[in-house]
Design an enzyme around this catalytic site. Structure first.
Site, PDB file in Angstrom:
ATOM      1  N   MET A 175       0.848  -1.199   0.000  1.00  0.00           N
ATOM      2  CA  MET A 175       0.000   0.000   0.000  1.00  0.00           C
ATOM      3  C   MET A 175       0.882   1.247   0.000  1.00  0.00           C
ATOM      4  SD  MET A 175      -3.156  -1.089   0.099  1.00  0.00           S
ATOM      5  CE  MET A 175      -4.221   0.077   0.926  1.00  0.00           C
ATOM      6  N   CYS A 176       0.312   2.316  -0.420  1.00  0.00           N
ATOM      7  CA  CYS A 176       1.091   3.531  -0.653  1.00  0.00           C
ATOM      8  C   CYS A 176       0.509   4.673   0.177  1.00  0.00           C
ATOM      9  CB  CYS A 176       1.045   3.888  -2.134  1.00  0.00           C
ATOM     10  SG  CYS A 176       1.385   2.489  -3.219  1.00  0.00           S
ATOM     11  N   GLN A 177       1.107   5.818   0.034  1.00  0.00           N
ATOM     12  CA  GLN A 177       0.621   7.014   0.727  1.00  0.00           C
ATOM     13  C   GLN A 177       0.294   8.083  -0.316  1.00  0.00           C
ATOM     14  OE1 GLN A 177       0.562   7.927   4.173  1.00  0.00           O
ATOM     15  NE2 GLN A 177       1.430   6.065   5.074  1.00  0.00           N
TER      16      GLN A 177
END
Lengths: 261, 261
Positions: B1-3
């Site tokens: 997952m990313c930001q």
């Protein structure tokens, strides 16, 4: 008029030495102060640094000078506005995607009354240059709807399109898809191939030398293309008006010539 | 997952304070080290800074921290690779041109088995994210062949497309055309509107405060959108799953909700 710089190599190479001479043309040794940009391909990826400030005052240029990005295909441009306001949307190089690849384009020259119908690829800014790039992309897509046709067919098609556009004025340009780099000369474009045996190079715009025999590997091959020679002790070749070259792996591999009108 | 990090404002504003907290999530306060990027619209123009290094080690992030670029629409992304190798072509945000405007897209989430047919807009890298962006661009172009249909029609169309894509997995995204910014939440997306009366803000990821009453003008309005709140003393709103918001001039102006399945 603007200043162009391109590099095409057989191994990822940094452009720091050439950029050191080139960037001072953006406000110091030349009067092109209306923005600039540089694009680096890294594999299929590409990053484009743009700034509407003069290169000699640009924090982004400072980053590019200090951060050696290694790339096989680089295109840089310093702008002297002829058409379009001084603004980010008019800074070269321009980028589009076609056939699942990025394409990068920068132009030096002036195309008078050049308002071609474009379909699918539309300009964001107001320059003749971006209009010409959109026309090239549209026509390549229309000629090869199945996708990338291979470099030879691509080169022939680009030759026809370039000659047609060049009839509208001065059309010096650099175009790359990350694999090959195309250079078209209307009046000012020069190139140089650095390969073994390597020697020293000395910049024209700054008193700075680099001995490539100390840093290059035996098989390295680098083509540098610029509006005007960047060094004063290497054998630059002036491209003749109307010539289109295709560079691959650090050397010109094909040439076409527009018919004289 | 990313930001994800986005900003939409009524006057060109720098994102330095938010980026100060955000960028340390790229390797320091969080473990997202697989590249990052940030895009700034300046009028119709846009510049995208990308790096496949972790933000905390990236010279390009250092530039962004020190060079206050003022923009009405910003989108930033820190990558934790799920699909696609760690390489420049897989760094968000992605850029395409449609209707003579640039569009910028960044995604947090994972779309399983998502291989839509795409026509005209093709991915360059290997991520589900870029495939989703190309699908959005293709479908918008096909629905509105005459050009930009106006923000309301655009928003409704995007709502339908987003809900359909979100059925394939987690689809938190930010999308902007330089005028409006769209935010879609599958699970993690929060926003905040800063406007008068302004007060102090304190970052979560670093012990750093900013008193906006000292720097903002009375009419300034800034919406900040992030995967997780960036400050611990401001009223962040958690977007509900399935919500699409349209931000304009620094505030949410329209909302749509996907039907629950």
């Amino acid at each position: 008029m603007c200043q162009l710089l391109g590099m095409n190599c057989n191994v990822p190479t940094d452009i720091c030495f050439s950029f050191e001479g080139f960037h001072v043309r953006g406000g110091l040794t030349d009067h092109h102060r209306d923005g600039w940009g540089i694009a680096f391909f890294e594999g299929p990826g590409c990053r484009v640094f743009l700034d509407s400030k003069a290169t000699i005052e640009s924090p982004v240029a400072e980053l590019v000078r200090r951060y050696p990005i290694r790339s096989k295909n680089v295109i840089a441009h310093i702008r002297k506005a002829t058409q379009g306001v001084i603004a980010l949307e008019n800074c070269h190089p321009f980028q589009r995607e076609l056939w699942g690849r990025y394409w990068i384009f920068a132009h030096n020259g002036n195309l008078e009354g050049f308002e071609p119908p474009v379909d699918g690829f539309l300009p964001v800014g107001q320059t003749d240059s971006e209009r010409a790039f959109c026309l090239i992309m549209s026509q390549l897509r229309d000629r090869f709807p199945q996708g990338h046709p291979g470099n030879e067919a691509l080169f022939r098609a680009l030759g026809e399109i370039s000659c047609a556009v060049a009839a509208h004025g001065l059309f010096n340009f650099l175009l790359s898809n990350g694999e090959v780099l195309f250079a078209h000369c209307s009046n000012n474009l020069h190139y140089l191939v650095r390969k073994a045996p390597f020697g020293p190079a000395h910049l024209i715009d700054q008193d700075l030398s680099m001995d490539f025999s100390q840093v290059a590997q035996a098989d390295d091959q680098v083509a540098v293309i610029a509006s005007f020679p960047l060094t004063d002790n290497e054998p630059w070749t002036a491209m003749p008006p109307g010539q289109l070259l295709m560079f691959r792996e650090g050397e010109p591999v094909a040439a076409l010539q527009c018919r004289r009108r």
